[in-house]
Motif scaffolding. Sequence first.
Motif, PDB file in Angstrom:
ATOM      1  N   PRO A  79       0.811  -1.235   0.000  1.00  0.00           N
ATOM      2  CA  PRO A  79       0.000   0.000   0.000  1.00  0.00           C
ATOM      3  C   PRO A  79       0.842   1.282   0.000  1.00  0.00           C
ATOM      4  CG  PRO A  79      -0.811  -1.549   1.632  1.00  0.00           C
ATOM      5  CD  PRO A  79       0.454  -2.120   1.089  1.00  0.00           C
ATOM      6  N   VAL A  80       1.949   1.263   0.725  1.00  0.00           N
ATOM      7  CA  VAL A  80       2.834   2.420   0.756  1.00  0.00           C
ATOM      8  C   VAL A  80       4.249   1.917   0.440  1.00  0.00           C
ATOM      9  CG1 VAL A  80       3.711   4.350   2.130  1.00  0.00           C
ATOM     10  CG2 VAL A  80       1.403   3.490   2.542  1.00  0.00           C
ATOM     11  N   PRO A  81       4.584   1.828  -0.847  1.00  0.00           N
ATOM     12  CA  PRO A  81       5.889   1.276  -1.218  1.00  0.00           C
ATOM     13  C   PRO A  81       7.039   2.168  -0.765  1.00  0.00           C
ATOM     14  CG  PRO A  81       4.729   2.087  -3.150  1.00  0.00           C
ATOM     15  CD  PRO A  81       3.789   2.222  -1.992  1.00  0.00           C
ATOM     16  N   ASP A  82       8.084   1.549  -0.250  1.00  0.00           N
ATOM     17  CA  ASP A  82       9.286   2.269   0.169  1.00  0.00           C
ATOM     18  C   ASP A  82      10.173   2.437  -1.064  1.00  0.00           C
ATOM     19  OD1 ASP A  82      11.671   3.191   1.214  1.00  0.00           O
ATOM     20  OD2 ASP A  82      11.533   1.950   3.023  1.00  0.00           O
ATOM     21  N   LEU A  83      10.089   3.598  -1.670  1.00  0.00           N
ATOM     22  CA  LEU A  83      10.786   3.845  -2.934  1.00  0.00           C
ATOM     23  C   LEU A  83      12.307   3.817  -2.792  1.00  0.00           C
ATOM     24  CD1 LEU A  83       8.469   6.608  -4.434  1.00  0.00           C
ATOM     25  CD2 LEU A  83       8.444   4.149  -4.838  1.00  0.00           C
TER      26      LEU A  83
END
Length: 71
Positions: free
Chosen positions: A37-41
């Motif tokens: 849901p909140v990708p760690d770029l």
Amino acid sequence: MIDYTTFTEEALEARLAEMRQDHADLDAAIQALAASPVPDLIVIGRLKRKKLALKDEIARVEDMLNPDIIA
């Protein structure tokens, strides 16, 4: 960078298989992180750089195993 000049052909083939598996594992990890849901770029970017470096190393070993093949 590893110096592969002292490796036997069998050792090169074993290392190549190991690197290909690592490359596939990195690809799976990148896809899993990208799907969160909140990708760690930042982490994804690091993994992509590792995957690219590994691809380059795979190409070097393949060239050592098949020196007559011109890309």
